[in-house]
Enzyme design. Structure first.
Site, PDB file in Angstrom:
ATOM      1  N   TYR A 158      44.941  17.976  11.569  1.00  0.00           N
ATOM      2  CA  TYR A 158      44.843  16.790  12.426  1.00  0.00           C
ATOM      3  C   TYR A 158      45.882  15.754  12.015  1.00  0.00           C
ATOM      4  O   TYR A 158      46.594  15.198  12.865  1.00  0.00           O
ATOM      5  CB  TYR A 158      43.440  16.202  12.335  1.00  0.00           C
ATOM      6  CG  TYR A 158      43.247  14.956  13.175  1.00  0.00           C
ATOM      7  CD1 TYR A 158      43.265  15.029  14.569  1.00  0.00           C
ATOM      8  CD2 TYR A 158      43.026  13.716  12.583  1.00  0.00           C
ATOM      9  CE1 TYR A 158      43.080  13.894  15.337  1.00  0.00           C
ATOM     10  CE2 TYR A 158      42.846  12.578  13.359  1.00  0.00           C
ATOM     11  CZ  TYR A 158      42.873  12.680  14.735  1.00  0.00           C
ATOM     12  OH  TYR A 158      42.702  11.543  15.508  1.00  0.00           O
ATOM     13  N   SER A 178      46.880   8.077  15.072  1.00  0.00           N
ATOM     14  CA  SER A 178      45.697   7.881  14.236  1.00  0.00           C
ATOM     15  C   SER A 178      46.135   7.348  12.886  1.00  0.00           C
ATOM     16  O   SER A 178      47.210   7.702  12.376  1.00  0.00           O
ATOM     17  CB  SER A 178      44.948   9.201  14.034  1.00  0.00           C
ATOM     18  OG  SER A 178      43.952   9.068  13.047  1.00  0.00           O
TER      19      SER A 178
END
Length: 249
Positions: free
Chosen positions: A158, A144
């Site tokens: 995350y 990501s």
């Protein structure tokens, strides 16, 4: 429309492929000739619909139910794909979850699950896959852009899980270089999926942070993955490559 069959005779395993970006990747690889096995955990209807769609179009695909947080289930899923298709050439580690919230708010169970799916699942699937992968294989991790940039609060855990893939990708690329197996990490920015829809609560804020001012499409991510899995990307390895609409620009 002429479709290049870059993956004729190849077998791909997509971890987390029943919906969103994963489903787009499965479709793209199958369309270019690959036999594809993909896993799903809690979306059997979506998995069946995807299998039916690809089969009707002439593709070769199977769906395997496996929880990416369960190491034994994930190992067995890879073995099942190899037993079914006879080989393995491409691994796409796409399964992931999005823990969001301040560190003091997240429970230990939520943190452990994020690590189990986003990090350990990638390691376990890669470990099992390389036992069956021949020279010239491809491993593609789905990271990501949040590994590089977290512009709002709540994404520490995350970001940690996705940043860990950067180091893992580099190390594994070194390990597998002598076998001409490439390992790369794709870092999407905001993409229009059910996890982060382009008309969701955070969409307007995120679009303002992007040079292109729009969300990505899952097909755009799939095309990038297909390139990295294909013959023209044989000299790319150990890289973390952003496809983020200028989110980190």
């Amino acid at each position: 429309m002429n479709i290049t069959k870059n993956f004729q005779g190849k077998v791909a395993f997509v971890q987390g492929g029943s919906r969103g970006i994963g489903a787009a990747i499965v479709k793209r690889l199958a369309r270019e000739g690959a036999a594809v096995a993909f896993t799903y955990r809690s979306s059997p209807d979506e998995a069946k619909t995807l299998v039916d769609e690809i089969t009707i179009a002439g593709g070769n695909v199977i769906a395997i139910r496996a929880d990416s947080a369960d190491p034994e289930a994930l190992q067995q899923a890879v073995r099942q794909a190899v037993e079914h298709f006879g080989r393995l050439d491409i691994l796409v580690n796409n399964a992931g979850i999005l823990p969001w919230g301040s560190l003091e708010e997240l429970t230990l169970a939520e943190i452990d699950l994020a690590l189990a799916v986003n990090v350990r699942g990638v390691v376990i699937a890669s470990q099992e896959a390389i036992r069956h992968m021949s020279t010239g294989g491809r491993i593609i991790n789905m990271g990501s852009i949040n590994a590089d940039r977290i512009p709002v609060a709540g994404g520490a855990v995350y970001a940690m899980t996705k940043a860990s893939l950067v180091g893992f990708t580099k190390g594994l690329a070194r390990d597998l270089g002598p076998r001409c197996i490439t390992v790369n990490n794709v870092q999407p920015g905001p993409v229009d999926t059910d996890m982060n829809p382009a008309d969701g609560e955070a969409a307007s804020q995120l679009k303002q942070l992007m040079a292109l001012g729009r969300y990505g499409k899952d097909e755009e991510i799939a095309s990038f993955v297909a390139y990295l899995a294909g013959p023209e990307a044989g000299f790319i390895t150990g890289a973390s490559l952003s496809i983020d609409g200028g989110f980190a620009a």
